[in-house]
Design a protein around this motif. Structure first.
Motif, PDB file in Angstrom:
ATOM      1  N   GLN A 227      12.306   0.551 -75.008  1.00 29.84           N
ATOM      2  CA  GLN A 227      12.798  -0.466 -74.062  1.00 29.84           C
ATOM      3  C   GLN A 227      11.677  -1.323 -73.492  1.00 29.84           C
ATOM      4  OE1 GLN A 227      15.727  -1.689 -73.744  1.00 29.84           O
ATOM      5  NE2 GLN A 227      16.279  -0.164 -75.279  1.00 29.84           N
ATOM      6  N   SER A 228      10.423  -0.870 -73.655  1.00 31.89           N
ATOM      7  CA  SER A 228       9.312  -1.703 -73.180  1.00 31.89           C
ATOM      8  C   SER A 228       9.097  -2.902 -74.109  1.00 31.89           C
ATOM      9  CB  SER A 228       8.019  -0.876 -73.089  1.00 31.89           C
ATOM     10  OG  SER A 228       7.560  -0.532 -74.385  1.00 31.89           O
ATOM     11  N   VAL A 229       9.647  -2.855 -75.319  1.00 33.56           N
ATOM     12  CA  VAL A 229       9.412  -3.963 -76.260  1.00 33.56           C
ATOM     13  C   VAL A 229      10.103  -5.247 -75.776  1.00 33.56           C
ATOM     14  CG1 VAL A 229       9.596  -4.747 -78.652  1.00 33.56           C
ATOM     15  CG2 VAL A 229       9.039  -2.338 -78.154  1.00 33.56           C
ATOM     16  N   PRO A 230      11.437  -5.218 -75.554  1.00 33.79           N
ATOM     17  CA  PRO A 230      12.033  -6.449 -75.003  1.00 33.79           C
ATOM     18  C   PRO A 230      11.542  -6.732 -73.585  1.00 33.79           C
ATOM     19  CG  PRO A 230      13.674  -4.687 -75.096  1.00 33.79           C
ATOM     20  CD  PRO A 230      12.458  -4.189 -75.829  1.00 33.79           C
ATOM     21  N   GLY A 231      11.248  -5.688 -72.826  1.00 35.77           N
ATOM     22  CA  GLY A 231      10.877  -5.877 -71.419  1.00 35.77           C
ATOM     23  C   GLY A 231       9.454  -6.359 -71.213  1.00 35.77           C
ATOM     24  N   ARG A 232       8.499  -5.878 -72.048  1.00 30.12           N
ATOM     25  CA  ARG A 232       7.079  -6.116 -71.795  1.00 30.12           C
ATOM     26  C   ARG A 232       6.346  -6.844 -72.911  1.00 30.12           C
ATOM     27  NH1 ARG A 232       6.183  -6.208 -66.776  1.00 30.12           N
ATOM     28  NH2 ARG A 232       8.172  -7.204 -67.149  1.00 30.12           N
ATOM     29  N   ARG A 274      11.322 -10.896 -84.173  1.00 31.96           N
ATOM     30  CA  ARG A 274      11.659  -9.757 -85.009  1.00 31.96           C
ATOM     31  C   ARG A 274      10.394  -9.059 -85.529  1.00 31.96           C
ATOM     32  NH1 ARG A 274      14.286  -9.292 -90.140  1.00 31.96           N
ATOM     33  NH2 ARG A 274      13.490 -11.283 -90.830  1.00 31.96           N
ATOM     34  N   ASP A 275       9.442  -9.858 -86.017  1.00 32.76           N
ATOM     35  CA  ASP A 275       8.205  -9.273 -86.544  1.00 32.76           C
ATOM     36  C   ASP A 275       7.447  -8.512 -85.455  1.00 32.76           C
ATOM     37  OD1 ASP A 275       8.871 -10.374 -88.944  1.00 32.76           O
ATOM     38  OD2 ASP A 275       7.478 -12.074 -88.802  1.00 32.76           O
ATOM     39  N   LEU A 276       7.422  -9.095 -84.257  1.00 32.18           N
ATOM     40  CA  LEU A 276       6.767  -8.437 -83.127  1.00 32.18           C
ATOM     41  C   LEU A 276       7.473  -7.117 -82.800  1.00 32.18           C
ATOM     42  CD1 LEU A 276       4.845  -8.516 -80.582  1.00 32.18           C
ATOM     43  CD2 LEU A 276       6.730  -9.656 -79.400  1.00 32.18           C
ATOM     44  N   ALA A 277       8.807  -7.162 -82.737  1.00 35.24           N
ATOM     45  CA  ALA A 277       9.575  -5.960 -82.395  1.00 35.24           C
ATOM     46  C   ALA A 277       9.336  -4.861 -83.426  1.00 35.24           C
ATOM     47  CB  ALA A 277      11.061  -6.299 -82.313  1.00 35.24           C
ATOM     48  N   GLU A 278       9.354  -5.223 -84.696  1.00 34.50           N
ATOM     49  CA  GLU A 278       9.135  -4.214 -85.737  1.00 34.50           C
ATOM     50  C   GLU A 278       7.758  -3.573 -85.579  1.00 34.50           C
ATOM     51  OE1 GLU A 278       9.370  -5.519 -89.809  1.00 34.50           O
ATOM     52  OE2 GLU A 278       8.829  -3.520 -90.564  1.00 34.50           O
ATOM     53  N   ALA A 279       6.740  -4.425 -85.384  1.00 33.88           N
ATOM     54  CA  ALA A 279       5.371  -3.901 -85.265  1.00 33.88           C
ATOM     55  C   ALA A 279       5.234  -2.980 -84.048  1.00 33.88           C
ATOM     56  CB  ALA A 279       4.385  -5.068 -85.166  1.00 33.88           C
ATOM     57  N   ARG A 282       7.073   0.392 -84.610  1.00 30.10           N
ATOM     58  CA  ARG A 282       6.279   1.247 -85.502  1.00 30.10           C
ATOM     59  C   ARG A 282       5.113   1.876 -84.754  1.00 30.10           C
ATOM     60  NH1 ARG A 282       7.277   1.059 -90.873  1.00 30.10           N
ATOM     61  NH2 ARG A 282       8.637  -0.623 -91.609  1.00 30.10           N
ATOM     62  N   SER A 283       4.438   1.041 -83.978  1.00 34.66           N
ATOM     63  CA  SER A 283       3.262   1.520 -83.262  1.00 34.66           C
ATOM     64  C   SER A 283       3.640   2.573 -82.221  1.00 34.66           C
ATOM     65  CB  SER A 283       2.585   0.300 -82.617  1.00 34.66           C
ATOM     66  OG  SER A 283       1.567   0.710 -81.770  1.00 34.66           O
ATOM     67  N   LEU A 284       4.709   2.314 -81.469  1.00 33.67           N
ATOM     68  CA  LEU A 284       5.156   3.287 -80.462  1.00 33.67           C
ATOM     69  C   LEU A 284       5.574   4.596 -81.120  1.00 33.67           C
ATOM     70  CD1 LEU A 284       7.266   0.951 -78.140  1.00 33.67           C
ATOM     71  CD2 LEU A 284       5.186   2.189 -77.482  1.00 33.67           C
ATOM     72  N   ILE A 298       9.335   6.383 -90.367  1.00 38.84           N
ATOM     73  CA  ILE A 298      10.052   5.195 -89.899  1.00 38.84           C
ATOM     74  C   ILE A 298      10.702   4.462 -91.066  1.00 38.84           C
ATOM     75  CG2 ILE A 298       9.771   2.979 -88.688  1.00 38.84           C
ATOM     76  CD1 ILE A 298       7.010   4.377 -87.696  1.00 38.84           C
ATOM     77  N   ASP A 299      11.993   4.213 -90.914  1.00 41.20           N
ATOM     78  CA  ASP A 299      12.711   3.398 -91.900  1.00 41.20           C
ATOM     79  C   ASP A 299      13.248   2.176 -91.156  1.00 41.20           C
ATOM     80  OD1 ASP A 299      14.156   2.339 -93.968  1.00 41.20           O
ATOM     81  OD2 ASP A 299      15.765   3.829 -93.875  1.00 41.20           O
ATOM     82  N   TYR A 300      12.560   1.038 -91.311  1.00 40.57           N
ATOM     83  CA  TYR A 300      12.955  -0.209 -90.649  1.00 40.57           C
ATOM     84  C   TYR A 300      13.531  -1.144 -91.701  1.00 40.57           C
ATOM     85  CZ  TYR A 300      12.863  -4.212 -87.497  1.00 40.57           C
ATOM     86  OH  TYR A 300      13.237  -5.274 -86.719  1.00 40.57           O
ATOM     87  N   ARG A 301      14.780  -1.570 -91.508  1.00 36.12           N
ATOM     88  CA  ARG A 301      15.448  -2.363 -92.552  1.00 36.12           C
ATOM     89  C   ARG A 301      15.889  -3.719 -92.013  1.00 36.12           C
ATOM     90  NH1 ARG A 301      17.649   2.487 -92.365  1.00 36.12           N
ATOM     91  NH2 ARG A 301      19.729   1.810 -91.743  1.00 36.12           N
TER      92      ARG A 301
END
Ligand SMILES: [Zn+2]
Ligand SMILES: [Zn+2]
Length: 399
Positions: A227-232, A274-279, A282-284, A298-301
């Motif tokens: 949830q920190s991804v959209p928030g921060r 989208r690219d930012l969210a995926e990265a 993955r990192s988290l 991780i399986d990101y599709r």
């Protein structure tokens, strides 16, 4: 039957005369829902009716169960594509309509029964009159609800088989009043990706957690951290909806699992988001899993791209909708929707528009899209057919 909404169309009388018949088709489809790529009965009915109407070409088996009917006007001209989706959802209907789903665990909760019936009605009128210059490709696609039937149709050569100059989609919209249309310019429906993350550790007895590596606790931290991804991370001026909807640990109170699995979706309009969210996800996942002594798999599709309506065609759609329901009933400004729509694959290939058709009416308890008591509003059928007919009149005018 509900009173016919006021529509202004030179085809008004023919559309009115067809309302009851199209309603019967819609209700038959509603009673016999089929989910993605299994629309065998539905596709059979569609192909059968197109042939019965005298549509010039009926192509079947595109994307397994997709059907395309091509009807030629009395004068030559370009081809345009009108698209309906045919699939139902894997959910149990709780409404009590007389024609409710006869298939346990499946229902038309998105109104694709209505979309299919309206496009069939349009096919019948077009094949009867032929009063246009060019060809209309009537595209009946499978598997809109997550299966990407629109993508598969494009991959299997939809636009080589029917070289559409433009392509047009319509979806019923229970949040807007019956008698309105909303052809948004720009972002209309979100892009959607799916992810599954398995957090692997060491299972153990729940009474002796120190003997294992707790995967559930690590996965729980990951759910929160995502949830920190959209928030921060995502700019406040951008749009992203990111959430975990699935969480699977062990099946027992007393067993800590070797593996905890979470899954969810990323919804966006801007591919850079989208690219930012995926990265970040993955990192988290890697970092948090490591911090707890686990490993993340991780399986990101990448699933559906966003449906972005080009402005010029949105203006065209607005003008056409205005000719049917009056300019005052065409909604030009509205928030886009964070649900996905695989019409985006067609819009990425050809210009066009994806329009929302309002269906809310005081005498119709329609529920909301994807709710178990949802029911398509049959009173909107003349509006949908009226829009399609006006679109053909406008884009393929006969001399
Ligand atoms: Zn849906
Ligand atoms: Zn839908």
């Amino acid at each position: 039957m509900t009173d016919l909404p006021a529509i202004s169309s030179r085809h008004h009388n023919r559309i009115s005369a067809l309302h009851e018949e199209v309603t019967a088709w819609r209700r038959d489809l509603h009673a016999h829902p089929e989910t993605g790529f299994e629309e065998v009965r539905t596709a059979g009915i569609v192909a059968g009716k197109l042939k019965e109407f005298g549509v010039d070409e009926v192509l079947t088996g595109i994307a397994t169960t997709g059907v395309v009917g091509i009807v030629r006007g009395r004068e030559p001209g370009p081809t345009i594509g009108l698209r309906a989706d045919m699939d139902a959802l894997p959910m149990q209907e709780t409404g009590d309509v007389s024609y409710k789903s006869t298939v346990p665990g499946k229902m038309h909760a998105c109104g694709h029964d209505g979309h299919t019936a309206m496009l069939l009605g349009t096919a019948k009128l077009l094949a009867e009159s032929r009063d246009f210059a060019g060809s209309v490709a009537l595209i009946f696609q499978p598997a809109e609800e997550g299966g990407g039937g629109g993508r598969v149709m494009v991959e299997e050569g939809l636009f080589e088989k029917a070289d559409c100059k433009s392509v047009w989609g319509l979806h019923n919209w229970p949040d807007l009043p019956l008698g309105t249309f909303c052809p948004l310019a720009g972002p209309a429906m979100a892009g959607i990706d799916y992810f599954d993350i398995a957090v692997r550790g060491q299972g153990t007895h729940a009474g002796m957690p120190h003997d294992g590596v707790d995967t559930v606790l690590a996965a729980a931290h990951l759910v929160t951290a995502i949830q920190s991804v959209p928030g921060r991370n995502v700019s406040p001026h951008e749009t992203a909806t990111i959430g975990v909807s699935m969480f699977k640990g062990s099946d027992a109170y007393v067993v800590m699992p070797d593996e905890a699995v979470i899954g969810g979706s990323v919804r966006y309009f801007n591919p850079a988001v989208r690219d930012l969210a995926e990265a970040r996800i993955r990192s988290l996942a890697e970092g948090i899993a490591k911090g707890f002594g686990c490993e993340a798999v991780i399986d990101y599709r990448k699933n559906y791209p966003p449906a972005i309506n080009p402005p010029a065609e949105a203006d065209v759609a607005a003008g056409i909708a205005g000719s049917v329901v009056g300019t005052a009933n065409v909604i030009r400004e509205h928030e886009p929707c964070m649900a996905g729509e695989d019409f985006s694959f067609m819009l990425n290939e050809r210009p066009g528009n994806y329009i929302w058709m309002g269906t809310a009416a005081p005498d119709h308890r329609s529920g909301k899209l994807h709710y178990p008591d949802y029911n398509f509003n049959d009173a909107s059928i003349p509006l949908g057919i009226g829009y399609w007919m006006a679109l053909v009149d406008e884009l393929l005018p006969a001399a």
